[in-house]
Design an enzyme around this catalytic site. Structure first.
Site, short mmCIF file in Angstrom:
data_model
loop_
_atom_site.label_atom_id
_atom_site.label_comp_id
_atom_site.label_asym_id
_atom_site.label_seq_id
_atom_site.Cartn_x
_atom_site.Cartn_y
_atom_site.Cartn_z
N SER A 1 3.09 2.32 9.53
CA SER A 1 2.46 3.07 8.45
C SER A 1 2.06 4.44 8.97
O SER A 1 2.01 4.69 10.16
CB SER A 1 1.21 2.33 7.97
OG SER A 1 0.29 2.28 9.04
N LYS A 2 1.76 5.31 8.05
CA LYS A 2 1.35 6.67 8.37
C LYS A 2 0.16 6.64 9.33
O LYS A 2 0.10 7.37 10.31
CB LYS A 2 0.97 7.35 7.04
CG LYS A 2 0.73 8.81 7.16
CD LYS A 2 1.88 9.63 6.59
CE LYS A 2 1.59 11.09 6.83
NZ LYS A 2 2.75 11.90 7.08
N ARG A 3 -0.76 5.76 9.04
CA ARG A 3 -1.97 5.66 9.84
C ARG A 3 -1.66 5.31 11.29
O ARG A 3 -2.35 5.68 12.22
CB ARG A 3 -2.86 4.59 9.21
CG ARG A 3 -4.24 4.43 9.81
CD ARG A 3 -5.09 3.61 8.87
NE ARG A 3 -4.53 2.27 8.68
CZ ARG A 3 -4.84 1.23 9.44
NH1 ARG A 3 -5.70 1.36 10.42
NH2 ARG A 3 -4.31 0.05 9.21
N HIS A 4 -0.58 4.55 11.46
CA HIS A 4 -0.24 4.08 12.81
C HIS A 4 0.80 4.92 13.51
O HIS A 4 1.36 4.50 14.52
CB HIS A 4 0.23 2.62 12.75
CG HIS A 4 -0.91 1.67 12.56
ND1 HIS A 4 -0.83 0.58 11.75
CD2 HIS A 4 -2.14 1.67 13.07
CE1 HIS A 4 -1.98 -0.07 11.77
NE2 HIS A 4 -2.80 0.58 12.57
N GLY A 5 1.12 6.06 12.94
CA GLY A 5 2.03 6.93 13.69
C GLY A 5 3.37 7.20 13.03
O GLY A 5 4.22 7.84 13.61
#
Ligand code: GLU
Length: 463
Positions: free
Chosen positions: A238-242
């Site tokens: 996900s975006k949050r995870h890179g």
């Protein structure tokens, strides 16, 4: 292998993301390892979603990563005539046929298959009708009725698909445009591609593409489908995870060599080695040891990798690279010499260029603007702490020069001559100079600040 030609074929519907970047790195490395060629093809046939700005951005990211390509760029939208010629050839040789089924009719066939519990598919209605060209007619491949498509994937090993799984796919749409699979086969053939490395979201296209190669009587390249990069939680990244664009990492102050090194290890290994110079990567990356299991993205490891390169590179290079970030965080133009001094003090303490630039702030601000961390000030600016600072001001004022060694000797002499412990004196001094209990060696801090600024900072505390 004497002759290796690879390509990276991004669709310009967004910026280059880390998954695509890793594919590009693999393709580039394989070509460079074997002294072959690496091509770049822009797959811009999705006219609604493709944008020139994304092509520009992808190219900028490729350059930033140091992935140079050979020859000119190829744009698929400029090659519709070429694809059409190959479709015509398939019609002439009886490997393809015209089809006038409407989208509604095809959908009905697919639905019928679904009802029977089969894979949705076109039922081959026009296969034997011997239609000619006409408005609203597409061209389909005459897929063999029996047999298997088998290939040895560089990553996944042997893959075998029964042709009964594959219906007569469209090669050229009714509007004259080629389908994705058709265009890719023609391009890969004409560009002389020997190894197709791409994300495994394309693995289901490969048997279809092989059927087109075979129908055209063309040699089939080798394929390697690399698994997706997963998030640290082993879920879709996900975006949050890179799951971010390369350009975002660039803006955060990551070094390209760190990103390349990190990404290449996500899905490829050379023993237990973690850090590689570019020459080592080229030397070792021979297309083996590609991991068929999905790798999980680990932001901490990427930072670690980046910190390594920040520490290792030439100070002058680091200073040049951090300069725009220093501007960006509002510290202005400090000049190469001061930047080098700051980098030397802080590069062990920051994991990216932006954080490095930010760590300069306390030393770059004028004394009057330095903010003292409340907790540290309370703890260290005691009456006794202030008394030390007052006496130290006199000591520093009397120093003959103000280089690191001189101030260091003066400070040590003050501690020794008064029978003190260093830890009684250093914390108030550090808090007065840096604003908090952090930073670098006191002697380097003072030498950087210079006498006037050092005394100014002490005065702010002693009054
Ligand atoms: N254009 C495709 C993509 O961006 C790549 C196709 C390929 O490498 O064959 O996913």
């Amino acid at each position: 292998m004497s002759h290796v030609v690879t390509r990276f074929a991004p669709s310009p519907t967004g910026h280059l993301h880390i998954g695509g970047a890793r594919t590009a790195i693999f393709c580039w490395l394989l070509a460079r390892h074997y002294g072959g060629r690496f091509h770049l093809r822009i797959e811009d046939t999705d006219l609604l979603r493709s944008k020139q700005e994304y092509t520009d951005s992808i190219l900028a990211s490729m350059r930033w990563l140091g992935l140079d390509w050979d020859g000119d760029l190829t744009y698929q939208t400029q090659r519709a005539d070429v694809y059409s010629r190959y479709v015509d050839k398939l019609l002439e040789t009886g490997h393809a046929y015209w089809c006038d089924c409407t989208p509604e009719e095809v959908e009905a066939m697919r639905e019928e298959a679904r009802q029977k519990g089969l894979k949705p598919r076109y039922n081959g209605r026009c296969r034997t009708r011997e239609l000619g060209p006409g408005v609203g007619r597409c061209v389909r491949l005459k897929t063999p009725l029996t047999g298997k498509v088998v290939f040895d994937d560089m990553v996944k090993g042997r893959i075998s698909v029964d042709v009964s799984e594959l219906d007569d796919m469209v090669l050229r749409r009714a509007d004259g445009m080629p389908t994705y699979n058709m265009a890719v086969v023609v391009d890969d053939y004409e560009m002389g591609i020997t190894h197709v490395i791409r994300g495994d979201d394309h693995v289901s296209n490969t048997p279809r593409q092989i059927l087109i190669y075979e129908a055209l009587g063309l040699p089939v390249p080798r394929f390697g489908h690399v698994p997706m990069i997963l998030g640290p939680d082993k879920q879709k990244l996900s975006k949050r995870h890179g799951a971010r664009a390369v350009i975002e990492y660039q803006q955060d102050g990551l070094l390209p060599q760190a990103l390349v090194n990190y990404l290449v290890r996500l899905g490829w290994s050379h023993g237990n080695q973690e850090l590689f110079t570019r020459d080592e990567l080229i030397e070792y990356f021979d297309g083996n040891n590609l991991n068929p299991a999905s790798a999980a993205f680990d932001p901490a490891k990427l930072e670690w990798c980046n910190a390594h390169y920040m520490r290792e590179m030439l100070l002058s290079d680091l200073a040049r690279l951090v300069a725009p970030f220093v501007q960006q965080v509002g510290l202005g133009d400090l000049g190469q010499e001061r930047l080098e001094a700051l980098c030397l003090m802080f590069r062990e303490r920051a994991n990216n260029l932006k954080a490095l630039a930010e760590s300069f702030r306390p030393l770059v601000l004028p004394a009057a603007e330095l903010v003292h961390a409340e907790k540290d000030a309370k703890k260290h600016f005691t009456d006794q702490g202030k008394e030390h600072l007052r006496k130290l001001s006199a000591v520093f004022a009397a120093c003959e020069s103000f280089d690191a060694d001189t101030v260091d000797s003066a400070l040590n002499a003050y501690v020794a001559d008064n029978g003190l412990k260093f830890k009684e004196v250093a914390p108030p001094l550090r808090t007065a100079l840096m604003g908090f209990m952090g930073g670098s060696h006191l002697k380097d801090i003072m030498a950087f600040l210079g006498r006037e600024e050092t005394l100014e900072r002490l005065k702010r505390v002693t009054g």
